[in-house]
Design a protein around this motif. Structure first.
Motif, mmCIF file in Angstrom:
data_model
loop_
_atom_site.group_PDB
_atom_site.id
_atom_site.type_symbol
_atom_site.label_atom_id
_atom_site.label_comp_id
_atom_site.label_asym_id
_atom_site.label_seq_id
_atom_site.Cartn_x
_atom_site.Cartn_y
_atom_site.Cartn_z
ATOM 1 N N LEU A 16 1.112 -1.328 0.464
ATOM 2 C CA LEU A 16 -0.447 -0.100 -0.515
ATOM 3 C C LEU A 16 1.054 1.257 -0.019
ATOM 4 O O LEU A 16 0.749 2.082 -0.323
ATOM 5 N N THR A 17 1.909 1.073 0.358
ATOM 6 C CA THR A 17 2.871 2.524 0.363
ATOM 7 C C THR A 17 3.071 2.873 -1.022
ATOM 8 O O THR A 17 3.245 3.459 -1.714
ATOM 9 N N TRP A 18 3.874 1.466 -1.669
ATOM 10 C CA TRP A 18 4.041 2.022 -3.091
ATOM 11 C C TRP A 18 2.918 1.644 -4.069
ATOM 12 O O TRP A 18 3.638 2.439 -5.477
ATOM 13 N N LEU A 19 1.994 1.001 -3.908
ATOM 14 C CA LEU A 19 1.047 0.913 -5.415
ATOM 15 C C LEU A 19 -0.318 1.504 -4.927
ATOM 16 O O LEU A 19 -0.426 2.048 -4.072
ATOM 17 N N GLY A 20 -0.260 1.321 -6.435
ATOM 18 C CA GLY A 20 -1.945 1.727 -6.897
ATOM 19 C C GLY A 20 -1.786 3.633 -6.549
ATOM 20 O O GLY A 20 -2.913 3.981 -5.880
ATOM 21 N N PHE A 21 -1.218 4.554 -7.007
ATOM 22 C CA PHE A 21 -0.566 5.462 -7.726
ATOM 23 C C PHE A 21 -0.476 6.074 -6.343
ATOM 24 O O PHE A 21 -1.198 7.700 -5.982
ATOM 25 N N PRO A 22 0.513 6.060 -4.658
ATOM 26 C CA PRO A 22 0.145 6.684 -4.141
ATOM 27 C C PRO A 22 0.718 8.190 -4.277
ATOM 28 O O PRO A 22 1.282 8.423 -4.675
ATOM 29 N N ASP A 23 0.548 8.773 -3.392
ATOM 30 C CA ASP A 23 0.999 10.085 -2.587
ATOM 31 C C ASP A 23 2.227 10.264 -2.617
ATOM 32 O O ASP A 23 3.024 9.648 -1.961
ATOM 33 N N THR A 24 3.008 11.029 -3.195
ATOM 34 C CA THR A 24 4.629 10.730 -3.207
ATOM 35 C C THR A 24 5.446 11.066 -2.529
ATOM 36 O O THR A 24 6.624 10.470 -2.018
ATOM 37 N N ALA A 44 8.228 -9.177 -5.942
ATOM 38 C CA ALA A 44 8.300 -10.812 -6.385
ATOM 39 C C ALA A 44 7.043 -10.940 -6.294
ATOM 40 O O ALA A 44 6.832 -12.266 -7.294
ATOM 41 N N GLN A 45 6.852 -11.577 -4.853
ATOM 42 C CA GLN A 45 5.612 -12.445 -4.488
ATOM 43 C C GLN A 45 4.378 -11.756 -5.217
ATOM 44 O O GLN A 45 3.546 -12.643 -5.576
ATOM 45 N N ALA A 46 4.205 -10.561 -5.702
ATOM 46 C CA ALA A 46 2.651 -10.222 -6.398
ATOM 47 C C ALA A 46 3.027 -9.423 -7.372
ATOM 48 O O ALA A 46 2.226 -9.751 -8.381
ATOM 49 N N TRP A 47 4.134 -10.209 -8.262
ATOM 50 C CA TRP A 47 4.373 -9.802 -9.778
ATOM 51 C C TRP A 47 3.535 -11.285 -10.690
ATOM 52 O O TRP A 47 2.976 -10.352 -11.240
ATOM 53 N N ASP A 59 2.002 0.354 -12.069
ATOM 54 C CA ASP A 59 2.756 0.738 -11.368
ATOM 55 C C ASP A 59 3.865 -0.916 -10.877
ATOM 56 O O ASP A 59 5.138 0.854 -10.489
ATOM 57 N N LEU A 60 3.172 -1.388 -10.938
ATOM 58 C CA LEU A 60 4.258 -2.620 -10.378
ATOM 59 C C LEU A 60 5.834 -2.478 -10.949
ATOM 60 O O LEU A 60 6.754 -2.605 -9.894
ATOM 61 N N ALA A 61 5.642 -2.322 -11.870
ATOM 62 C CA ALA A 61 6.504 -2.769 -12.887
ATOM 63 C C ALA A 61 8.027 -1.179 -12.391
ATOM 64 O O ALA A 61 9.165 -0.498 -12.467
ATOM 65 N N LYS A 62 6.789 0.654 -12.569
ATOM 66 C CA LYS A 62 7.505 1.313 -11.966
ATOM 67 C C LYS A 62 8.607 0.972 -10.868
ATOM 68 O O LYS A 62 9.068 1.915 -10.366
ATOM 69 N N GLN A 63 7.229 0.191 -9.494
ATOM 70 C CA GLN A 63 8.040 1.462 -8.765
ATOM 71 C C GLN A 63 9.028 0.365 -8.337
ATOM 72 O O GLN A 63 10.445 0.265 -7.311
ATOM 73 N N ILE A 64 9.463 -1.023 -8.867
ATOM 74 C CA ILE A 64 10.237 -1.606 -8.720
ATOM 75 C C ILE A 64 11.676 -1.054 -9.480
ATOM 76 O O ILE A 64 12.682 -1.582 -8.845
ATOM 77 N N ALA A 65 11.849 -0.374 -10.114
ATOM 78 C CA ALA A 65 12.920 -0.031 -10.396
ATOM 79 C C ALA A 65 12.809 1.416 -9.426
ATOM 80 O O ALA A 65 14.244 1.534 -10.092
ATOM 81 N N VAL A 66 12.102 1.875 -9.237
ATOM 82 C CA VAL A 66 12.288 2.768 -8.422
ATOM 83 C C VAL A 66 12.952 2.887 -7.014
ATOM 84 O O VAL A 66 14.434 2.899 -6.570
#
Length: 108
Positions: A16-24, A44-47, A59-66
């Motif tokens: 929830l901290t990282w996904l679902g387009f959270p507030d920066t 990795a478990q959520a992929w 969003d998951l792909a983007k946050q993995i890179a971040v």
């Protein structure tokens, strides 16, 4: 509400901290090695389950890179980084390049 309904585990809290387009403002500016490792393992478990939800997977792909860019990785982390690289590459995400860069730097 989502946190409560999902059982309130640490894994859900991280997602929830990282996904679902959270507030920066909720995204940590820095991550310790331990936090980054734990976050990538949860990602990795959520992929695989995310394949049914295009926006979530994007969003998951983007946050993995971040996350990959925010941590000082160690050589023993190559396996989790390569797992994400392979998943992103196979799915056609440009974020795979970020993981490849981190891996190349670790391998020296």
């Amino acid at each position: 509400m989502t946190y409560f309904l999902s059982g309130g585990t640490d894994e859900v809290k991280i997602l929830l901290t990282w996904l679902g387009f959270p507030d920066t403002k909720t995204i940590p500016a820095q991550l310790s090695h331990e936090q980054g490792d734990k976050t990538l393992k949860i990602f990795a478990q959520a992929w695989e389950p995310s394949r049914y939800f295009a926006r979530l997977r994007e969003d998951l792909a983007k946050q993995i890179a971040v996350v990959a860019k925010k941590v000082s990785w160690r050589s023993q982390d190559i396996l989790i980084l390569e797992t994400h690289y392979n998943n992103l590459k196979k799915a056609g995400y440009n974020e795979a390049d970020s993981l490849q860069s981190v891996i190349v730097n670790l391998k020296g």
